[in-house]
Design a protein around this motif. Structure first.
Motif, mmCIF file in Angstrom:
data_model
loop_
_atom_site.group_PDB
_atom_site.id
_atom_site.type_symbol
_atom_site.label_atom_id
_atom_site.label_comp_id
_atom_site.label_asym_id
_atom_site.label_seq_id
_atom_site.Cartn_x
_atom_site.Cartn_y
_atom_site.Cartn_z
ATOM 1 N N LEU A 334 0.830 -1.203 0.000
ATOM 2 C CA LEU A 334 0.000 0.000 0.000
ATOM 3 C C LEU A 334 0.867 1.256 0.000
ATOM 4 O O LEU A 334 1.947 1.277 0.580
ATOM 5 C CB LEU A 334 -0.886 0.046 1.250
ATOM 6 N N ILE A 340 -3.375 0.763 -3.704
ATOM 7 C CA ILE A 340 -2.586 -0.435 -3.937
ATOM 8 C C ILE A 340 -1.405 -0.101 -4.836
ATOM 9 O O ILE A 340 -1.491 0.778 -5.704
ATOM 10 C CB ILE A 340 -3.463 -1.543 -4.576
ATOM 11 N N PHE A 419 -6.956 -6.110 -2.201
ATOM 12 C CA PHE A 419 -6.434 -5.808 -0.867
ATOM 13 C C PHE A 419 -6.481 -7.012 0.074
ATOM 14 O O PHE A 419 -6.058 -6.898 1.225
ATOM 15 C CB PHE A 419 -7.233 -4.665 -0.230
#
Length: 431
Positions: A334, A340, A419
């Motif tokens: 991150l 991302i 994620f």
């Protein structure tokens, strides 16, 4: 990412295991060294160190027999070798009949595996040899794959080294974090003399067949500093009081690519488990390999959690190993604004998202540079796992299941392919 290479010695009492063969190299999952890794430059970055394995900050070498440099293969494996997992004497005899020669037998007693490396005769390439061996002995032999680090590179250093910790609510007063814990990494070399690492309980051991092979310590130094950087040195680590054991299987091919081979990875895992590591971080990616898979399954059977970078191949890349293996926790990267990493792999291998973009970290010379890649998310997940397990806040099953882990959900509700479960935020105390 890192690459793996296996070598074999005269056969001695073997116990066959079920499964398919694999041979190859692993690359570090970052690009600090100008490749296709996480840092934006190369995926070949990494470092190595040698020395004695005695005491804090010492380094050990396990060079093994000197062998000729292997040819570079664009498809990620040695064209002149195969490796085998616990082959029977009959299987090796059949391979010898068409000219394959055992050059190394490596018994990893801690994991209960035996890996044999075979040199192929001239005129037979590795793919053809594998097809031949699979006819009579399926699931025993494999290619010798290479693995690389997942890192990338950016220009200029911005932000404070503590900002990533603040992002996941890590204790501001973390000088006691890591007490009573032993963690392990499989990485390039580490400059144990770096000011940020002086006083850390850090031991490095090298697992490279060719003792004269060149290497690089930039990647391993950065990861080690993120984990056990000492308070007051300007680059505080997440677990400054932890005992860090760093296995170094990486070396440079003649092309300049920094890789680790499968046998080096297996030896590294065996050593880390034998030294009591409760969590092991592998900031590297490569192809599936039966021998490496068997070793990781043995590690997990001993109650050790394994974390691996998911890779920097982009959203459409194939699943990278070892993150794709069952039970291995895949870490993605991150940015500071919780976006991302643009080069990160996506899919079912992603379990958690952690800081991993433009992280200030030192190279082997102590020069602080921004580091990016799923490679650098690994130490953040290793720290969360180790400290939360030590404090009894979460169990191994909680982490592997994911639902019980407190997170900031950054994508679709629940687990998603970008994620994973999200950014872990376990309320560790480090008291």
């Amino acid at each position: 990412m890192w690459m793996l290479l296996l070598h074999a010695a005269p056969p001695i009492g073997w116990l066959p295991l079920d499964g398919a063969p694999w041979v190859g190299q692993a690359r570090a999952d970052d690009g600090d060294d100008g490749g296709d890794g996480d840092d934006g430059s190369a995926s070949d970055g990494g470092a190595s160190s040698a020395g004695s394995d005695a005491g804090t900050g010492g380094q050990d070498t396990d060079p093994g027999p000197r062998v000729p440099e292997l040819p570079v293969q664009a498809d990620g494996f040695s064209a002149t070798e195969l490796i085998a997992l616990d082959p029977s004497p009959a299987a090796l005899q059949r391979a010898a009949q068409w000219g394959a020669r055992v050059v190394e037998t490596s018994v990893q007693a801690g994991l209960g595996v035996r890996v044999v490396r075979l040199r192929l005769p001239q005129g037979i390439d590795a793919r053809t040899a594998l097809a031949v061996t699979n006819e009579r002995d399926p699931g025993v032999f494999d290619l010798h794959h290479f693995y690389q680090l997942d890192q990338a590179e950016a220009a200029g250093c911005e932000g404070a080294s503590c900002e990533p910790m603040q992002r996941m609510d890590w204790p501001a007063a973390n000088a006691r974090c890591g007490r009573g814990q032993t963690i392990g990494i499989v990485d390039s070399g580490v400059n144990t003399g770096l000011s940020a690492l002086r006083g850390a309980d850090l031991r490095v051991r090298r697992f490279v067949t060719d003792a004269n092979a060149t290497t690089d310590a930039s990647h391993g130094t950065a990861v080690a500093t993120l984990l056990v950087g000492q308070p007051g040195a300007g680059l505080p680590g997440l677990l400054p009081r932890a005992s860090l054991r760093a296995a170094e299987p990486f070396f440079r091919l003649p092309s300049g690519t920094l890789v680790a081979d499968a046998l080096g990875l297996v030896k590294s895992l065996d050593w880390l488990v034998g030294n009591g590591a409760g969590v092991i971080g592998m900031s590297l990616t490569g192809p599936p390999n039966r021998v490496l898979q068997a070793a990781i399954e043995r590690v997990q059977a001993r109650g050790v959690l394994v974390v691996a970078s998911v890779g920097n191949g982009g959203r459409n890349a194939a699943p990278a190993h070892p993150a794709a293996l069952d039970g291995v926790l895949g870490a993605t990267a991150l940015s500071a604004d919780l976006r991302i990493y643009w080069r990160a792999n996506q899919g079912d291998t992603v379990d958690f998202a952690l800081p991993g973009v433009a992280l200030p970290a030192p190279d082997a010379e102590g020069i602080v540079r921004p580091r990016s890649g799923t490679s650098y998310a690994v130490p953040f997940l290793v720290a969360q796992l180790s400290q939360s397990l030590h404090e009894g806040l979460l169990s191994r099953a909680d982490w592997q299941g994911g639902r019980a882990v407190p997170v900031t959900d950054l994508g679709a509700a629940g687990r998603d392919p970008v994620f994973g479960w999200g950014l872990p935020k376990v309320a560790v105390r480090c008291g």
